[in-house]
Design a protein around this motif. Structure first.
Motif, mmCIF file in Angstrom:
data_model
loop_
_atom_site.group_PDB
_atom_site.id
_atom_site.type_symbol
_atom_site.label_atom_id
_atom_site.label_comp_id
_atom_site.label_asym_id
_atom_site.label_seq_id
_atom_site.Cartn_x
_atom_site.Cartn_y
_atom_site.Cartn_z
ATOM 1 N N ASP A 24 48.367 37.248 43.712
ATOM 2 C CA ASP A 24 48.570 37.532 41.948
ATOM 3 C C ASP A 24 47.814 36.362 40.848
ATOM 4 O OD1 ASP A 24 49.256 40.203 42.759
ATOM 5 O OD2 ASP A 24 50.887 39.925 42.358
ATOM 6 N N LYS A 25 48.192 35.692 41.390
ATOM 7 C CA LYS A 25 48.523 34.232 40.620
ATOM 8 C C LYS A 25 46.659 33.883 40.511
ATOM 9 C CE LYS A 25 50.102 29.707 39.111
ATOM 10 N NZ LYS A 25 48.765 29.420 38.098
ATOM 11 N N ASP A 26 47.095 33.781 41.310
ATOM 12 C CA ASP A 26 45.130 33.033 41.497
ATOM 13 C C ASP A 26 44.315 34.440 40.973
ATOM 14 O OD1 ASP A 26 43.345 31.708 42.539
ATOM 15 O OD2 ASP A 26 42.409 33.157 44.350
ATOM 16 N N GLN A 27 44.475 35.753 41.125
ATOM 17 C CA GLN A 27 43.100 36.162 40.134
ATOM 18 C C GLN A 27 43.723 36.783 38.796
ATOM 19 O OE1 GLN A 27 44.545 40.589 42.651
ATOM 20 N NE2 GLN A 27 42.595 40.102 43.856
ATOM 21 N N LYS A 28 45.012 36.504 38.333
ATOM 22 C CA LYS A 28 45.394 36.099 37.222
ATOM 23 C C LYS A 28 44.407 35.308 36.704
ATOM 24 C CE LYS A 28 48.800 35.897 33.524
ATOM 25 N NZ LYS A 28 49.815 35.322 33.800
ATOM 26 N N ASP A 29 44.527 33.825 37.130
ATOM 27 C CA ASP A 29 43.602 32.606 36.330
ATOM 28 C C ASP A 29 42.173 33.167 36.626
ATOM 29 O OD1 ASP A 29 46.973 31.929 35.979
ATOM 30 O OD2 ASP A 29 46.407 30.773 38.797
ATOM 31 N N ARG A 30 41.295 33.679 37.692
ATOM 32 C CA ARG A 30 40.234 33.371 37.581
ATOM 33 C C ARG A 30 40.035 34.559 37.844
ATOM 34 N NH1 ARG A 30 40.259 28.174 41.138
ATOM 35 N NH2 ARG A 30 41.575 28.146 42.233
ATOM 36 N N GLY A 31 40.427 35.874 37.412
ATOM 37 C CA GLY A 31 39.446 36.923 37.145
ATOM 38 C C GLY A 31 38.408 37.284 39.200
ATOM 39 N N ALA A 32 37.603 37.592 38.291
ATOM 40 C CA ALA A 32 36.722 38.718 39.394
ATOM 41 C C ALA A 32 36.197 37.138 40.533
ATOM 42 C CB ALA A 32 35.205 38.979 39.415
ATOM 43 N N LYS A 33 36.138 35.722 40.039
ATOM 44 C CA LYS A 33 35.615 34.890 40.776
ATOM 45 C C LYS A 33 36.317 34.566 41.633
ATOM 46 C CE LYS A 33 32.863 33.425 36.592
ATOM 47 N NZ LYS A 33 32.919 31.538 35.524
ATOM 48 N N ALA A 34 37.620 35.086 42.084
ATOM 49 C CA ALA A 34 38.632 34.714 42.857
ATOM 50 C C ALA A 34 38.623 35.047 43.971
ATOM 51 C CB ALA A 34 40.343 34.844 42.175
ATOM 52 N N GLU A 35 37.516 35.792 44.258
ATOM 53 C CA GLU A 35 37.132 35.770 45.994
ATOM 54 C C GLU A 35 35.781 35.237 46.316
ATOM 55 O OE1 GLU A 35 36.069 40.365 46.805
ATOM 56 O OE2 GLU A 35 37.462 41.052 44.952
ATOM 57 N N THR A 36 35.388 34.514 44.874
ATOM 58 C CA THR A 36 33.722 33.928 45.260
ATOM 59 C C THR A 36 34.177 32.625 45.046
ATOM 60 O OG1 THR A 36 33.507 33.997 43.670
ATOM 61 C CG2 THR A 36 32.322 35.555 45.314
ATOM 62 N N THR A 37 35.600 31.637 45.186
ATOM 63 C CA THR A 37 35.321 30.541 43.708
ATOM 64 C C THR A 37 36.016 29.966 45.457
ATOM 65 O OG1 THR A 37 35.653 31.350 41.755
ATOM 66 C CG2 THR A 37 36.477 28.740 42.139
ATOM 67 N N GLU A 38 35.665 28.827 45.682
ATOM 68 C CA GLU A 38 35.944 27.854 46.725
ATOM 69 C C GLU A 38 37.103 27.124 46.161
ATOM 70 O OE1 GLU A 38 34.425 23.875 48.813
ATOM 71 O OE2 GLU A 38 32.756 25.305 48.290
ATOM 72 N N GLY A 39 37.989 26.938 46.889
ATOM 73 C CA GLY A 39 38.570 26.286 46.997
ATOM 74 C C GLY A 39 40.592 27.037 46.290
ATOM 75 N N ALA A 40 39.732 28.765 45.596
ATOM 76 C CA ALA A 40 41.001 29.990 45.207
ATOM 77 C C ALA A 40 41.516 30.225 46.368
ATOM 78 C CB ALA A 40 39.620 31.174 44.901
ATOM 79 N N VAL A 41 42.555 30.738 46.030
ATOM 80 C CA VAL A 41 43.784 30.970 47.038
ATOM 81 C C VAL A 41 43.091 32.734 47.635
ATOM 82 C CG1 VAL A 41 45.612 32.573 47.664
ATOM 83 C CG2 VAL A 41 45.758 29.713 46.197
ATOM 84 N N THR A 42 42.152 33.463 47.585
ATOM 85 C CA THR A 42 41.966 34.809 47.340
ATOM 86 C C THR A 42 40.486 34.148 48.695
ATOM 87 O OG1 THR A 42 42.505 35.858 45.266
ATOM 88 C CG2 THR A 42 40.970 36.905 46.708
ATOM 89 N N CYS A 43 39.531 33.129 48.232
ATOM 90 C CA CYS A 43 38.845 32.866 48.675
ATOM 91 C C CYS A 43 39.070 32.434 49.778
ATOM 92 C CB CYS A 43 37.769 32.181 48.050
ATOM 93 S SG CYS A 43 36.293 31.813 49.016
ATOM 94 N N SER A 44 39.740 31.282 50.239
ATOM 95 C CA SER A 44 40.396 30.973 51.322
ATOM 96 C C SER A 44 41.158 31.438 51.810
ATOM 97 C CB SER A 44 41.913 29.594 50.830
ATOM 98 O OG SER A 44 40.744 28.421 49.767
ATOM 99 N N VAL A 45 41.686 33.034 51.770
ATOM 100 C CA VAL A 45 42.750 33.633 52.636
ATOM 101 C C VAL A 45 41.783 35.005 52.830
ATOM 102 C CG1 VAL A 45 44.386 35.690 52.943
ATOM 103 C CG2 VAL A 45 44.903 33.375 51.539
ATOM 104 N N LEU A 46 40.953 35.192 52.864
ATOM 105 C CA LEU A 46 39.825 35.458 52.935
ATOM 106 C C LEU A 46 39.012 35.588 53.774
ATOM 107 C CD1 LEU A 46 37.629 38.496 52.641
ATOM 108 C CD2 LEU A 46 37.116 37.220 50.516
ATOM 109 N N TRP A 47 38.558 34.371 53.860
ATOM 110 C CA TRP A 47 37.447 33.689 55.212
ATOM 111 C C TRP A 47 38.718 33.454 56.215
ATOM 112 C CZ3 TRP A 47 32.817 34.288 55.961
ATOM 113 C CH2 TRP A 47 31.911 34.563 55.076
ATOM 114 N N ILE A 48 39.766 32.476 55.681
ATOM 115 C CA ILE A 48 40.878 32.874 57.337
ATOM 116 C C ILE A 48 40.960 33.877 57.438
ATOM 117 C CG2 ILE A 48 43.167 32.214 57.884
ATOM 118 C CD1 ILE A 48 43.349 30.300 55.355
ATOM 119 N N SER A 49 41.054 34.949 57.080
ATOM 120 C CA SER A 49 41.449 36.415 57.537
ATOM 121 C C SER A 49 40.128 36.871 58.371
ATOM 122 C CB SER A 49 41.367 37.032 56.424
ATOM 123 O OG SER A 49 41.807 38.482 57.030
#
Length: 141
Positions: free
Chosen positions: A16-41
């Motif tokens: 939530d915090k990552d998406q709030k801070d980064r918006g749509a870029k959270a999925e593709t920004t290297e180092g972003a929590v969302t992007c990191s969790v996505l690639w770990i998954s």
């Protein structure tokens, strides 16, 4: 990672915090929590897919299993350059299943037991990560 008591142990507040801070870029920004969790998954899905197939079918060819599992998982989300690199790597992969299993355990029985334990241990957290991402509207594959 330090545990923030206010955030708890769920991934949801971090996503939530990552998406709030980064918006749509959270999925593709290297180092972003969302992007990191996505690639770990995604990586875990690939690894678990390989091990599940090998565990289910003791006659399956390692190279075939790796190639098929890649096509079903990571292939869908990687760039053309990454796909070609993986294809080149897989085409020269010479490790046999016997050699692969021998690196993981001293006997076929021990290998089977260890893989079974690993799969049991990793599946729940993997599904939890995938569900947390899906709840935030992030497609894993």
């Amino acid at each position: 990672m330090q545990k923030n008591p206010a955030m708890g142990t769920s991934l949801a507040p971090y996503l939530d915090k990552d998406q709030k801070d980064r918006g749509a870029k959270a999925e593709t920004t290297e180092g972003a929590v969302t992007c990191s969790v996505l690639w770990i998954s995604r990586s875990l899905s690939f690894l678990v897919g390989i091990l599940e197939r090998l565990h289910r079918d003791d006659r399956a060819d390692l190279n075939v299993v790796v190639k098929e599992t890649y096509k079903e998982t990571l292939y869908k989300v990687q760039s053309l350059v990454s796909r070609r690199l993986i294809h080149s790597t897989l085409s020269v992969m010479s490790t046999t299943r016997v050699a692969f299993e021998a690196k993981l355990a001293p006997t076929p029985e021990a290998y089977s037991a260890q893989v079974g334990e690993f799969l049991d241990a990793v599946k729940a957290p993997m599904v939890g990560m995938e569900n947390a991402l899906l709840q935030k509207g992030v497609r894993v594959f």
